[in-house]
Write a protein that holds these residues in place. Sequence first.
Motif, mmCIF file in Angstrom:
data_model
loop_
_atom_site.group_PDB
_atom_site.id
_atom_site.type_symbol
_atom_site.label_atom_id
_atom_site.label_comp_id
_atom_site.label_asym_id
_atom_site.label_seq_id
_atom_site.Cartn_x
_atom_site.Cartn_y
_atom_site.Cartn_z
ATOM 1 N N GLY A 105 0.809 -1.218 0.000
ATOM 2 C CA GLY A 105 0.000 0.000 0.000
ATOM 3 C C GLY A 105 0.837 1.261 0.000
ATOM 4 O O GLY A 105 0.630 2.164 -0.799
ATOM 5 N N VAL A 106 1.805 1.327 0.908
ATOM 6 C CA VAL A 106 2.716 2.463 0.963
ATOM 7 C C VAL A 106 3.945 2.038 1.761
ATOM 8 O O VAL A 106 3.848 1.232 2.685
ATOM 9 C CB VAL A 106 2.046 3.706 1.597
ATOM 10 C CG1 VAL A 106 1.737 3.499 3.071
ATOM 11 C CG2 VAL A 106 2.890 4.966 1.394
ATOM 12 N N THR A 107 5.093 2.562 1.384
ATOM 13 C CA THR A 107 6.336 2.253 2.090
ATOM 14 C C THR A 107 6.530 3.202 3.275
ATOM 15 O O THR A 107 6.032 4.335 3.276
ATOM 16 C CB THR A 107 7.539 2.385 1.153
ATOM 17 O OG1 THR A 107 7.537 3.694 0.575
ATOM 18 C CG2 THR A 107 7.473 1.338 0.043
ATOM 19 N N ALA A 108 7.270 2.731 4.279
ATOM 20 C CA ALA A 108 7.569 3.580 5.428
ATOM 21 C C ALA A 108 8.479 4.743 5.041
ATOM 22 O O ALA A 108 8.351 5.852 5.561
ATOM 23 C CB ALA A 108 8.209 2.740 6.526
ATOM 24 N N TRP A 109 9.425 4.482 4.127
ATOM 25 C CA TRP A 109 10.261 5.554 3.575
ATOM 26 C C TRP A 109 9.567 6.113 2.344
ATOM 27 O O TRP A 109 9.264 5.390 1.406
ATOM 28 C CB TRP A 109 11.637 5.026 3.185
ATOM 29 C CG TRP A 109 12.580 4.893 4.344
ATOM 30 C CD1 TRP A 109 12.870 3.768 5.055
ATOM 31 C CD2 TRP A 109 13.370 5.942 4.920
ATOM 32 N NE1 TRP A 109 13.782 4.032 6.038
ATOM 33 C CE2 TRP A 109 14.117 5.369 5.979
ATOM 34 C CE3 TRP A 109 13.536 7.303 4.639
ATOM 35 C CZ2 TRP A 109 15.000 6.102 6.758
ATOM 36 C CZ3 TRP A 109 14.410 8.046 5.422
ATOM 37 C CH2 TRP A 109 15.128 7.452 6.464
ATOM 38 N N LEU A 110 9.305 7.405 2.357
ATOM 39 C CA LEU A 110 8.569 8.012 1.246
ATOM 40 C C LEU A 110 9.074 9.437 1.029
ATOM 41 O O LEU A 110 9.103 10.242 1.967
ATOM 42 C CB LEU A 110 7.067 8.024 1.561
ATOM 43 C CG LEU A 110 6.120 8.450 0.454
ATOM 44 C CD1 LEU A 110 6.167 7.471 -0.714
ATOM 45 C CD2 LEU A 110 4.686 8.537 0.998
ATOM 46 N N ARG A 111 9.476 9.716 -0.188
ATOM 47 C CA ARG A 111 9.921 11.063 -0.571
ATOM 48 C C ARG A 111 11.016 11.576 0.360
ATOM 49 O O ARG A 111 11.026 12.745 0.775
ATOM 50 C CB ARG A 111 8.739 12.025 -0.611
ATOM 51 C CG ARG A 111 7.664 11.589 -1.599
ATOM 52 C CD ARG A 111 6.407 12.447 -1.511
ATOM 53 N NE ARG A 111 5.338 11.897 -2.334
ATOM 54 C CZ ARG A 111 4.079 12.318 -2.305
ATOM 55 N NH1 ARG A 111 3.717 13.297 -1.487
ATOM 56 N NH2 ARG A 111 3.161 11.753 -3.077
ATOM 57 N N GLY A 112 11.919 10.658 0.697
ATOM 58 C CA GLY A 112 13.065 11.028 1.518
ATOM 59 C C GLY A 112 12.781 11.152 2.995
ATOM 60 O O GLY A 112 13.650 11.587 3.762
#
Length: 235
Positions: A105-112
Amino acid sequence: MSRDRRAWLRARFFRGLSRPRPLRRGQVNGQGATASAGKTERIVLAAVEHADVVTMCEVANIDVADLLGPGWDVAQDTSTWAKAGCAVAIRRSRGYIKRWHLRLGVTAWLRGRRARQMNDRHVVVAVLKIDPGTRFRWRHKVAAAHGPPKRNWSPWWSVWMRLVRTLAVYDIGADWNRLKAAIKDAMPRRRIFMHNIDGFALRAWLPADGLTHLDVGGDHPATYLTLWPTPKEHP
């Protein structure tokens, strides 16, 4: 009755099949991010007493299949904590899981940036066979998900929702971590049934009724509704 539902039922009639029997759906948060495994087990056991198909989140601290035993078929990837967070379970007296897979669904690391106290969010997607071998049989596509919490709404929640709203399933059960208005705004083509931040997003043609909630010993009540209620209950 919607046009899509009439067409679906008419196609069944010509195949010699009847309208599906009522199916009780549950959604539960097992509090596994903060609770002991024993407490999560008690929450899950209390929740499944009242449903035929249950979507779960925050269950990474337990093996749901081991807990529920042979009376239930379970989809849960226990290979890592993040992947084990959500699960789908169906009572074997009502059917079985034909196949299932995980979606990220979404990663824990996102856009730095690193999300605060949150792992990658995975979604369990399962195809269920309901009442197989009977004239009531049908295939139900369901997903179990868990939205990013308020501390990580920006930007994680919108990225997570971008994936969730594209899932080719009939029925999504989740702790959305947002209220109903936000879910309706993000998924305008689905019917939303919620108590507080927990509940269901359904395809518009899928009939449902009887939304309730129940204290199952955790920090969230379990939520329930009935799919394919009898016509007198759902016009």
